[in-house]
Design an enzyme around this catalytic site. Sequence first.
Site, PDB file in Angstrom:
ATOM      1  N   GLY A 272      33.515  30.790  40.695  1.00 31.78           N
ATOM      2  CA  GLY A 272      32.866  31.244  39.472  1.00 31.78           C
ATOM      3  C   GLY A 272      33.839  31.311  38.309  1.00 31.78           C
ATOM      4  N   SER A 273      33.588  32.227  37.398  1.00 34.89           N
ATOM      5  CA  SER A 273      34.365  32.335  36.170  1.00 34.89           C
ATOM      6  C   SER A 273      35.701  33.019  36.417  1.00 34.89           C
ATOM      7  CB  SER A 273      33.571  33.128  35.133  1.00 34.89           C
ATOM      8  OG  SER A 273      33.458  34.486  35.542  1.00 34.89           O
TER       9      SER A 273
ATOM     10  N   GLY B 167      36.469  36.119  38.864  1.00 29.37           N
ATOM     11  CA  GLY B 167      37.563  36.045  39.829  1.00 29.37           C
ATOM     12  C   GLY B 167      38.534  37.197  39.691  1.00 29.37           C
TER      13      GLY B 167
ATOM     14  N   GLU C  26      38.084  29.965  43.345  1.00 36.42           N
ATOM     15  CA  GLU C  26      37.839  28.671  42.716  1.00 36.42           C
ATOM     16  C   GLU C  26      37.194  28.951  41.363  1.00 36.42           C
ATOM     17  OE1 GLU C  26      35.863  25.783  45.112  1.00 36.42           O
ATOM     18  OE2 GLU C  26      37.019  26.276  46.908  1.00 36.42           O
TER      19      GLU C  26
END
Length: 477
Positions: free
Chosen positions: A214-215, A219, A238
Amino acid sequence: MVNALSQTTISPHNQTPLCTRVYPTEAELDEKLQNAARAQEAWKQIDLKERIAVGYKFMEEFEKMKGDELYLELTQQMGRPITQVPGEIRGFLSRAEYMLSIAESSLSDVSLKDTDAPGFRRFIKRVPLGVVFVIAPWNFPYLTSINSVLPAIIAGNTVLLKPSPQTPLVAERFATALINAGVPKNLIQVLHLSPSLTSYVVQHKLVDFVSFTGSVVGGQAVERAAVEASGFKGVALELGGKDPAYVRPDADLNYTVAELVDGAMFNSGQSCCAVERIYVHESVYDKFVEGYVDLVKKYKLGDPTEAGTNLGPVVSVASAERIRKQVSDAVNAGAKALIPKELFPIVQPNNAYVAPQVLVDVNHTMDVMMEETFGPVVGIQKVSSDEEAIHLMNDSPYGLTASVWTNAAENPKSEKAFLQIAEQLDTGTVFLNRCDVLDPALSWTGVKNSGRGVSLSKFGYDQLTRPKSIHMKIKTS
């Protein structure tokens, strides 16, 4: 849309409610986690070949779900044109098949018998971590989920799968196919969670590993929660990208323009590895920009459920407003927008449609060249040399992918130049003459704010297991 007790998915193209899911209580989550831990104790005892067979059965069960109903369901959840949904499903199944094909070689014991001394035997086992918590995004929900969920299960873990509130039905289909394939009860559980409940699960003592896609902001929240938990919890992140492309003087412009337009505009630019900034050598800059703009003008932005649409809305009105502001700020700072707004009258202040846009006269003082856009917008900047392009490509807080476009097939010097450029780029993946694609045989990873950890390839299994060394002295006299 969320409240304290539930979440409601809003279809991006018409802003109507699609489905609602109720959140569990902390007590209910405790019970689910206990069930997951018990299920994992039994599952890890199952022979690896049997687990792999279940994985192939999962693919068979999912194949039965393919079709118009599934395609429309995903389009309604996240807004991608319905004609483009089958491509994600094909990629989903292709990744699953590849990860299953390498599972035995990736997870089998590592023998050291060739170097064992007489009377000794040594080997390294790959043992599962335990309970894996997978937090999946909405933009490619099938593709991103398969990266972690199936390898985790094949490796002997149990999985708690939290989908985005935008695509809850994807996780439910995923779990249904696994259960129909014969995975034991509680081996895969779908959790619809608020941010606070997500942190609760991340910090839970029964969760052994967290895989987040995600963003950067999301994260960072997961990382903070994991650090605050007792013990040492593994986390894979990721995250986003601001992925650059560099067009060298000898690039095949017709091919390169088409590929880079698609790399920027597909899925309305809502991909972590979408092309968001392009650096073009000054000798071909004008011709490249002309061709690029001509192609972008041909896109049809509209209702994603209609067959003729090849560009749909972005995920939400809030996202649309953020993207439009980034473009407006760039123009106010001196950038020039080359796509007339009049070509896309469907765009209105209160909807989630964003017109595709190409910006020139851009520089690195502008957010549009430095911060993730996650929309159908690209900035194009002129450069005079490979060295300048490398500097600008690396001048970013992100490092997910980068691409270089040059005629390597007819000029060995160009291939050599590409390899020299690739060596100097601070990214997880470097492409030659392609972009915005994942090969499951290659590791998927990022540097800087694009995260840490690895999925896909044999290294994806390493992330979901730990080594356990066995050292045997057989003869004692």
